[in-house]
Motif scaffolding. Structure first.
Motif, PDB file in Angstrom:
ATOM      1  N   GLU A 149     -50.627  13.290  40.705  1.00 14.87           N
ATOM      2  CA  GLU A 149     -49.351  12.484  40.614  1.00 14.87           C
ATOM      3  C   GLU A 149     -48.612  12.889  39.299  1.00 14.87           C
ATOM      4  OE1 GLU A 149     -46.157  10.615  41.727  1.00 14.87           O
ATOM      5  OE2 GLU A 149     -47.680  10.571  42.775  1.00 14.87           O
ATOM      6  N   SER A 150     -49.061  13.002  38.090  1.00  5.01           N
ATOM      7  CA  SER A 150     -48.453  13.440  36.963  1.00  5.01           C
ATOM      8  C   SER A 150     -47.796  14.611  36.922  1.00  5.01           C
ATOM      9  CB  SER A 150     -49.420  13.489  35.740  1.00  5.01           C
ATOM     10  OG  SER A 150     -50.514  14.172  35.960  1.00  5.01           O
ATOM     11  N   TRP A 151     -48.683  15.815  37.546  1.00  4.13           N
ATOM     12  CA  TRP A 151     -48.236  17.183  37.752  1.00  4.13           C
ATOM     13  C   TRP A 151     -46.916  17.230  38.730  1.00  4.13           C
ATOM     14  CZ3 TRP A 151     -48.059  20.237  42.452  1.00  4.13           C
ATOM     15  CH2 TRP A 151     -47.471  21.613  41.839  1.00  4.13           C
ATOM     16  N   GLY A 153     -45.011  14.686  39.216  1.00  2.76           N
ATOM     17  CA  GLY A 153     -43.855  13.911  38.591  1.00  2.76           C
ATOM     18  C   GLY A 153     -43.075  14.993  37.590  1.00  2.76           C
ATOM     19  N   GLU A 154     -44.029  15.758  36.794  1.00  2.00           N
ATOM     20  CA  GLU A 154     -43.304  16.844  35.892  1.00  2.00           C
ATOM     21  C   GLU A 154     -42.473  17.789  36.807  1.00  2.00           C
ATOM     22  OE1 GLU A 154     -46.167  18.758  33.519  1.00  2.00           O
ATOM     23  OE2 GLU A 154     -47.029  17.049  32.988  1.00  2.00           O
ATOM     24  N   LEU A 155     -43.043  18.297  38.025  1.00  3.13           N
ATOM     25  CA  LEU A 155     -42.381  19.008  38.879  1.00  3.13           C
ATOM     26  C   LEU A 155     -41.047  18.418  39.346  1.00  3.13           C
ATOM     27  CD1 LEU A 155     -42.860  22.035  40.077  1.00  3.13           C
ATOM     28  CD2 LEU A 155     -43.769  20.722  42.165  1.00  3.13           C
ATOM     29  N   ARG A 156     -41.048  17.214  39.659  1.00  4.26           N
ATOM     30  CA  ARG A 156     -39.784  16.686  40.111  1.00  4.26           C
ATOM     31  C   ARG A 156     -38.829  16.594  38.835  1.00  4.26           C
ATOM     32  NH1 ARG A 156     -43.564  12.677  42.582  1.00  4.26           N
ATOM     33  NH2 ARG A 156     -43.679  13.220  44.805  1.00  4.26           N
ATOM     34  N   THR A 157     -39.064  16.244  37.705  1.00  6.91           N
ATOM     35  CA  THR A 157     -38.197  16.193  36.559  1.00  6.91           C
ATOM     36  C   THR A 157     -37.584  17.598  36.447  1.00  6.91           C
ATOM     37  OG1 THR A 157     -39.578  14.669  35.656  1.00  6.91           O
ATOM     38  CG2 THR A 157     -38.197  15.739  34.072  1.00  6.91           C
ATOM     39  N   ALA A 158     -38.419  18.646  36.522  1.00  8.99           N
ATOM     40  CA  ALA A 158     -37.907  19.988  36.238  1.00  8.99           C
ATOM     41  C   ALA A 158     -37.027  20.407  37.332  1.00  8.99           C
ATOM     42  CB  ALA A 158     -39.307  21.023  36.341  1.00  8.99           C
ATOM     43  N   HIS A 161     -33.611  18.909  36.619  1.00  5.22           N
ATOM     44  CA  HIS A 161     -33.054  19.644  35.810  1.00  5.22           C
ATOM     45  C   HIS A 161     -32.398  20.754  36.376  1.00  5.22           C
ATOM     46  CE1 HIS A 161     -31.769  21.281  31.909  1.00  5.22           C
ATOM     47  NE2 HIS A 161     -32.296  22.223  32.240  1.00  5.22           N
TER      48      HIS A 161
END
Length: 199
Positions: A149-151, A153-158, A161
């Motif tokens: 989930e954390s990974w 989440g980072e992918l969705r944030t990127a 952007h």
């Protein structure tokens, strides 16, 4: 328009359209096919201490009561949003520790797998973890979602952007958004088409 901006438009529309007394908080999840709206309900009040089983039953009862009482209004709101976005709308409710989603889509996803990947699915089927390859694949996706989930989440944030930068680019086109407010006449520049607005 980026995915984040689209979600903000949908969230804003829902906050104005959903009766305020329904939910304490609204959680919104979207993808290409579906919009899922899960609202937090006020937990039932108890006189004195109650067992975990009684508390869980009361929370599930509150969700069932909400689902039945608001059915017609939820259908009407969902149809309006579906008409505006072209996506199906699913509802859900959260009360204390109980969470239930009402009538969500199950969308088939086609894929091609090599032998080593098919063997993973067959192992899950043969061991009884899943009944079919399709169910095994869904199980794998859930497992990845749970443990990464954390990974993700980072992918969705990127990705958000990248979408924002792409939307600001020279080739960006503004698609019609039925949830966006229309320009008011007083906001439009004066003069004939092609003329400079008068100051």
């Amino acid at each position: 328009m980026t995915r984040q901006e689209r979600e903000e438009r949908i969230r804003g529309w829902l906050s104005g359209r959903i009766p305020q007394e329904w939910f304490e908080f609204v959680e919104l999840t979207t993808d290409r096919e579906e919009i899922t709206v899960v609202g937090t309900l006020t937990a039932p009040r108890h006189d004195g201490e109650v067992s975990p089983a009684e508390r869980a039953a009361a929370e599930l009862g509150r969700i069932k009561e909400f689902r039945e009482r608001t059915r017609e209004d939820r259908i009407r709101i969902a149809r309006e949003l579906e008409h505006a976005t072209g996506q199906k709308v699913a509802w859900g409710a959260l009360c204390g520790e109980a969470r239930e989603t009402f009538t969500t889509l199950s969308v088939p996803v086609m894929t091609r797998l090599r032998q080593s990947e098919r063997r993973v699915l067959d192992t899950l089927v043969e061991s009884g973890v899943a009944r079919t390859r399709s169910e095994a694949l869904a199980w794998c996706v859930k497992l990845v979602g749970k443990h990464a989930e954390s990974w993700l989440g980072e992918l969705r944030t990127a990705m958000a952007h990248v979408e924002r930068v792409r939307a600001e680019g020279p080739d960006a086109t503004s698609a019609d958004d039925p949830l966006a407010a229309e320009d008011r006449p007083e906001d439009r520049p004066e003069g004939k088409p092609g003329e400079e607005p008068k100051s």
